[in-house]
Design an enzyme around this catalytic site. Structure first.
Site, PDB file in Angstrom:
ATOM      1  N   THR A  88     -14.990   3.249   8.673  1.00  0.00           N
ATOM      2  CA  THR A  88     -15.146   2.617   9.983  1.00  0.00           C
ATOM      3  C   THR A  88     -15.943   3.471  10.962  1.00  0.00           C
ATOM      4  O   THR A  88     -15.915   4.705  10.892  1.00  0.00           O
ATOM      5  CB  THR A  88     -13.752   2.356  10.589  1.00  0.00           C
ATOM      6  OG1 THR A  88     -13.873   2.146  11.996  1.00  0.00           O
ATOM      7  CG2 THR A  88     -12.800   3.535  10.383  1.00  0.00           C
ATOM      8  N   LYS A 122      -8.265   7.243   8.630  1.00  0.00           N
ATOM      9  CA  LYS A 122      -9.436   6.719   7.907  1.00  0.00           C
ATOM     10  C   LYS A 122     -10.385   7.849   7.488  1.00  0.00           C
ATOM     11  O   LYS A 122     -11.097   7.739   6.497  1.00  0.00           O
ATOM     12  CB  LYS A 122     -10.168   5.700   8.779  1.00  0.00           C
ATOM     13  CG  LYS A 122      -9.469   4.342   8.878  1.00  0.00           C
ATOM     14  CD  LYS A 122      -9.772   3.481   7.645  1.00  0.00           C
ATOM     15  CE  LYS A 122      -9.264   2.065   7.798  1.00  0.00           C
ATOM     16  NZ  LYS A 122      -9.600   1.222   6.638  1.00  0.00           N
ATOM     17  N   ALA A 177      -7.238  -3.506   2.845  1.00  0.00           N
ATOM     18  CA  ALA A 177      -5.949  -3.542   3.551  1.00  0.00           C
ATOM     19  C   ALA A 177      -5.796  -2.299   4.411  1.00  0.00           C
ATOM     20  O   ALA A 177      -6.181  -1.204   4.025  1.00  0.00           O
ATOM     21  CB  ALA A 177      -4.805  -3.624   2.549  1.00  0.00           C
ATOM     22  N   GLU A 199     -15.010   4.018  13.767  1.00  0.00           N
ATOM     23  CA  GLU A 199     -14.029   4.824  14.504  1.00  0.00           C
ATOM     24  C   GLU A 199     -14.054   6.286  14.042  1.00  0.00           C
ATOM     25  O   GLU A 199     -13.556   7.161  14.736  1.00  0.00           O
ATOM     26  CB  GLU A 199     -12.623   4.250  14.320  1.00  0.00           C
ATOM     27  CG  GLU A 199     -12.325   3.065  15.212  1.00  0.00           C
ATOM     28  CD  GLU A 199     -12.108   3.441  16.675  1.00  0.00           C
ATOM     29  OE1 GLU A 199     -11.304   4.339  16.947  1.00  0.00           O
ATOM     30  OE2 GLU A 199     -12.751   2.833  17.545  1.00  0.00           O
ATOM     31  N   GLN A 230      -3.542  -0.855   8.344  1.00  0.00           N
ATOM     32  CA  GLN A 230      -3.047  -1.080   9.700  1.00  0.00           C
ATOM     33  C   GLN A 230      -4.316  -0.910  10.521  1.00  0.00           C
ATOM     34  O   GLN A 230      -4.732   0.209  10.810  1.00  0.00           O
ATOM     35  CB  GLN A 230      -1.960  -0.046  10.020  1.00  0.00           C
ATOM     36  CG  GLN A 230      -1.205  -0.266  11.315  1.00  0.00           C
ATOM     37  CD  GLN A 230      -2.078  -0.373  12.559  1.00  0.00           C
ATOM     38  OE1 GLN A 230      -2.513  -1.470  12.956  1.00  0.00           O
ATOM     39  NE2 GLN A 230      -2.378   0.751  13.176  1.00  0.00           N
ATOM     40  N   LEU A 241       0.801  -1.238   0.000  1.00  0.00           N
ATOM     41  CA  LEU A 241       0.000   0.000   0.000  1.00  0.00           C
ATOM     42  C   LEU A 241       0.826   1.276   0.000  1.00  0.00           C
ATOM     43  O   LEU A 241       0.326   2.332  -0.396  1.00  0.00           O
ATOM     44  CB  LEU A 241      -0.918   0.024   1.225  1.00  0.00           C
ATOM     45  CG  LEU A 241      -2.128  -0.894   1.261  1.00  0.00           C
ATOM     46  CD1 LEU A 241      -3.124  -0.402   2.282  1.00  0.00           C
ATOM     47  CD2 LEU A 241      -2.810  -1.007  -0.081  1.00  0.00           C
ATOM     48  N   TYR A 259      -5.572   6.182  13.973  1.00  0.00           N
ATOM     49  CA  TYR A 259      -6.261   5.297  13.020  1.00  0.00           C
ATOM     50  C   TYR A 259      -7.520   5.988  12.490  1.00  0.00           C
ATOM     51  O   TYR A 259      -7.748   6.068  11.281  1.00  0.00           O
ATOM     52  CB  TYR A 259      -6.621   3.978  13.719  1.00  0.00           C
ATOM     53  CG  TYR A 259      -7.571   3.095  12.947  1.00  0.00           C
ATOM     54  CD1 TYR A 259      -7.121   2.260  11.929  1.00  0.00           C
ATOM     55  CD2 TYR A 259      -8.942   3.078  13.250  1.00  0.00           C
ATOM     56  CE1 TYR A 259      -8.003   1.431  11.231  1.00  0.00           C
ATOM     57  CE2 TYR A 259      -9.821   2.257  12.559  1.00  0.00           C
ATOM     58  CZ  TYR A 259      -9.354   1.442  11.546  1.00  0.00           C
ATOM     59  OH  TYR A 259     -10.234   0.642  10.859  1.00  0.00           O
TER      60      TYR A 259
END
Ligand code: NAP
Ligand code: GDD
Length: 340
Positions: free
Chosen positions: A126, A154, A82, A128, A84, A60, A150
């Site tokens: 997500t 995103k 894909a 999140e 982390q 990536l 994260y």
């Protein structure tokens, strides 16, 4: 002729379930994998589908590598799974997380803008993104407030997808998926950590389960159902954003209680905060305790999704709730010896 799909993150939980689902629909499935020292693909082997997938080295963070593979395969559908994906690690590796989870999406969209503007592109967004939630339940119109590197990475990816759709008319979509688990879940995520410990206890092993924040609540669904939602998002008439969720929320503590219940143990909780623990009601043995080492610098306290739009427009609905997941995951960990 069968449709060609490309899945990044095919070795992960969702990638493996999605590959199985697309193969069952007759797709030609291509998968992107990064270089690792021991490429054994245990989840794809567990599902018995490894030999039906064409693998490509696909990193990536490498623009030219991604461009070349996309040029060679020219898929009709592209699922970018894909990432982390572990929130805890993102606090320790914020820049890698930004590169892998954020910048890579801009790179892919640029590649498609040049090489294949008629691509159907799915981005794994997500819950999140909601982080410190601004309303409950959370839906497609809830304002974002990410609480981790994260979540921030995103968020960048999510808005790039929206922008490429609006600016260049690319069929770029995003699923805002709430937590989804399964027997393929990675061991560092809390549900699998719990189900594996419960399974070990059921097999007579003397193991203590140490956890962080027990009060956090998650809307947990079944990954196998959620990948069908991803596919539906790419078959819609218009590119859009959809929440996929169960509409139920459960605390970590209650999920633990449920998993141990399935192995015939009634847990009794005692103590507070970092001194909280749970014993076996019958024997008084401590089986679970809090270890502050697993606390995060900032926490997402409550996630609860409203997937009404997906149900109305796509006909997608979750059928498995946290209670059913606890049973399914514990039974799988007791039954199967897994290499992941
Ligand atoms: P996962 O099991 O952790 O899988 C992540 C995948 O990404 C693995 O195949 C991993 O490869 C691959 N990957 C990581 N870094 C890479 C890199 N630099 N280059 C190429 N591949 C790389 O995650 P998951 O649960 O299946 O989640 C799938 C996607 O949905 C992720 O984007 C995640 O952020 C998002 N998401 C997940 C949930 C959930 O509850 N599961 C909810 C919302 C969104 P290795 O096998 O080599 O590690
Ligand atoms: N991992 C872990 N380990 N989490 C723990 C532990 C522990 O020992 N103890 C308590 N928790 C709490 C975390 O603090 C968090 O509140 C909750 O359990 C869930 O943690 P994870 O299972 O690691 O998942 P997550 O919610 O942080 O992230 C997952 O869901 C996101 C969607 O909301 C991942 O799959 C992300 O990739 C995904 O985007």
């Amino acid at each position: 002729m069968s449709k060609k799909a490309f899945i990044t993150g095919i070795t992960g939980q969702d990638g493996a379930w999605l590959a199985k689902y697309l193969l069952s629909l007759g797709y030609e499935v291509h998968g992107g994998v990064r270089r690792v020292s021991n490429p054994s693909y245990p989840k794809l082997k567990y599902l018995g589908i490894l030999d039906q997938i064409t693998m490509h080295e696909f990193e990536l963070s490498e623009f030219e590598n991604m461009r070349q593979v996309i040029k060679d395969v020219m898929p009709e559908e592209f699922y970018n799974l894909a990432a982390q994906s572990f929130v805890g690690t993102s606090f320790k590796q914020p820049l890698t997380t930004l590169d892998i989870d954020g910048a890579s999406v801009a790179k892919q969209l640029e590649i498609f803008r040049e090489l294949k503007p008629d691509i159907r592109y799915y981005q794994a967004s997500t819950s999140e993104l909601f982080g410190k939630v601004q309303e409950t339940p959370q839906s497609e119109t809830t304002p974002f407030y990410p609480r981790s590197p994260y979540g921030v990475a995103k968020l960048y990816a999510h808005w790039m997808v929206r922008n490429y759709q609006e600016s260049y008319n690319i069929f770029a979509t995003a699923g805002i998926l709430f937590n989804h688990e399964s027997e393929l879940r990675g061991q560092e995520f809390v549900t699998r950590k719990i189900s594996m410990h419960a399974a070990a206890v059921a097999k007579g092993q003397d193991v203590l389960l140490e956890l962080g924040n027990l009060d956090a609540k998650r809307d947990w669904g079944y990954a196998k159902e959620y990948v069908e939602g991803m596919h539906k998002i790419l078959q819609a008439d218009h590119p859009d954003v959809y929440v996929l969720a169960t509409g139920e929320t459960t605390s970590i503590r209650d999920f633990v209680t449920e998993c141990y219940f399935h192995i015939g143990i009634e847990l009794v909780w005692d103590g507070k905060d970092e001194n909280e623990f749970a014993t076996n009601k019958e024997g008084g043995k401590v089986l679970v305790k809090v270890n502050p080492k697993f606390y995060r610098p900032a926490e997402v306290d409550l996630l609860l999704g409203d997937a009404a739009k997906a149900e109305k427009e796509l006909g997608w609905k979750a059928h498995t709730n946290a209670k059913m997941l606890a049973k399914l995951m514990v039974e799988s960990d007791i039954r199967d010896k897994k290499d992941f």
